[in-house]
Motif scaffolding. Structure first.
Motif, PDB file in Angstrom:
ATOM      1  N   ASP A  79      -6.441 -16.350  -6.327  1.00  0.00           N
ATOM      2  CA  ASP A  79      -7.070 -17.371  -5.489  1.00  0.00           C
ATOM      3  C   ASP A  79      -6.118 -18.556  -5.351  1.00  0.00           C
ATOM      4  O   ASP A  79      -5.744 -19.171  -6.353  1.00  0.00           O
ATOM      5  N   THR A  88      -2.847 -24.887  -5.959  1.00  0.00           N
ATOM      6  CA  THR A  88      -3.340 -24.331  -7.218  1.00  0.00           C
ATOM      7  C   THR A  88      -3.526 -22.839  -7.010  1.00  0.00           C
ATOM      8  O   THR A  88      -3.804 -22.376  -5.899  1.00  0.00           O
ATOM      9  N   CYS A  89      -3.345 -22.103  -8.081  1.00  0.00           N
ATOM     10  CA  CYS A  89      -3.490 -20.647  -8.029  1.00  0.00           C
ATOM     11  C   CYS A  89      -4.131 -20.192  -9.325  1.00  0.00           C
ATOM     12  O   CYS A  89      -3.649 -20.509 -10.411  1.00  0.00           O
ATOM     13  N   THR A  90      -5.221 -19.463  -9.194  1.00  0.00           N
ATOM     14  CA  THR A  90      -5.870 -18.852 -10.354  1.00  0.00           C
ATOM     15  C   THR A  90      -5.848 -17.345 -10.141  1.00  0.00           C
ATOM     16  O   THR A  90      -6.246 -16.861  -9.084  1.00  0.00           O
ATOM     17  N   TYR A  92      -6.716 -13.551 -12.120  1.00  0.00           N
ATOM     18  CA  TYR A  92      -7.232 -12.777 -13.241  1.00  0.00           C
ATOM     19  C   TYR A  92      -6.093 -11.931 -13.805  1.00  0.00           C
ATOM     20  O   TYR A  92      -5.251 -11.441 -13.056  1.00  0.00           O
ATOM     21  N   LEU A 114      -7.506 -15.725 -17.312  1.00  0.00           N
ATOM     22  CA  LEU A 114      -7.112 -16.347 -16.061  1.00  0.00           C
ATOM     23  C   LEU A 114      -5.828 -17.133 -16.256  1.00  0.00           C
ATOM     24  O   LEU A 114      -5.688 -17.872 -17.235  1.00  0.00           O
ATOM     25  N   TYR A 115      -4.900 -16.939 -15.332  1.00  0.00           N
ATOM     26  CA  TYR A 115      -3.718 -17.791 -15.276  1.00  0.00           C
ATOM     27  C   TYR A 115      -4.021 -18.897 -14.267  1.00  0.00           C
ATOM     28  O   TYR A 115      -4.320 -18.618 -13.105  1.00  0.00           O
ATOM     29  N   HIS A 116      -3.945 -20.141 -14.716  1.00  0.00           N
ATOM     30  CA  HIS A 116      -4.148 -21.296 -13.847  1.00  0.00           C
ATOM     31  C   HIS A 116      -2.791 -21.965 -13.623  1.00  0.00           C
ATOM     32  O   HIS A 116      -2.238 -22.566 -14.547  1.00  0.00           O
ATOM     33  N   HIS A 117      -2.266 -21.815 -12.433  1.00  0.00           N
ATOM     34  CA  HIS A 117      -0.985 -22.418 -12.075  1.00  0.00           C
ATOM     35  C   HIS A 117      -1.208 -23.609 -11.149  1.00  0.00           C
ATOM     36  O   HIS A 117      -2.107 -23.579 -10.305  1.00  0.00           O
ATOM     37  N   THR A 118      -0.342 -24.606 -11.271  1.00  0.00           N
ATOM     38  CA  THR A 118      -0.213 -25.660 -10.282  1.00  0.00           C
ATOM     39  C   THR A 118       1.188 -25.521  -9.704  1.00  0.00           C
ATOM     40  O   THR A 118       2.177 -25.616 -10.448  1.00  0.00           O
ATOM     41  N   GLU A 133      -2.909 -20.721 -19.622  1.00  0.00           N
ATOM     42  CA  GLU A 133      -3.447 -19.379 -19.816  1.00  0.00           C
ATOM     43  C   GLU A 133      -4.814 -19.519 -20.473  1.00  0.00           C
ATOM     44  O   GLU A 133      -4.918 -19.963 -21.613  1.00  0.00           O
ATOM     45  N   GLU A 134      -5.864 -19.160 -19.731  1.00  0.00           N
ATOM     46  CA  GLU A 134      -7.230 -19.199 -20.253  1.00  0.00           C
ATOM     47  C   GLU A 134      -7.616 -17.795 -20.716  1.00  0.00           C
ATOM     48  O   GLU A 134      -7.630 -16.863 -19.911  1.00  0.00           O
TER      49      GLU A 134
END
Length: 141
Positions: A79, A88-90, A92, A114-118, A133-134
């Motif tokens: 996403d 932003t990019c999340t 799975y 989930l990888y949460h990138h900015t 990294e969640e």
């Protein structure tokens, strides 16, 4: 969606794929095409470190091969939200990794999350300036 947005989304998704391929293959210098030099990376939820990219890159190169000689990511539901030159990019992820079980065999440790990138647009293209990294679930630990 215009052509610029399509291009940006493809480039960001490509960076996330390059990230997982670099981790899985141990081609640590490939991470230079994913992160800004001053990026902040947080792996604390999986038992790792939180630090700037250069320190995390060195830590990955030392720790992952020692404990997890084989790694294999799967990605899903990428996403991306664009806002000018930032995004932003999340994504799975599922990451099973065989490791020594301490009894002469192997066991598989798995992480899902989930990888949460900015991301930020740079002269070299889109680069992640922050990764968190969640961990949603783990098995085999």
């Amino acid at each position: 969606m215009d052509l610029q947005e399509i291009s940006d989304r493809l480039e960001i998704e490509g960076a996330v794929v390059r990230y997982t391929r670099a981790i899985d293959s141990g081609t640590w210098d490939q991470l230079d095409t994913v992160f800004t030099p001053d990026a902040e990376i947080d792996y604390t939820e999986s038992g790792g470190i939180a630090d700037t990219y250069p320190a995390v890159k060195a830590w990955l190169a030392e720790v992952l091969p020692a404990f997890f000689p084989k790694r294999m990511h799967s990605l899903a539901q990428v996403d991306i939200a664009l806002a000018g030159d930032e995004a932003t990019c999340t994504a799975y992820f599922h990451n099973p990794m065989p490791m020594d079980d301490g009894n002469g065999g192997t066991k598989v440790v798995e992480f899902g999350g989930l990888y949460h990138h900015t991301f930020v647009r740079t002269p070299a293209g889109w680069r992640s300036r922050r990764l968190h990294e969640e961990i949603v679930w783990k098995r085999g630990i």
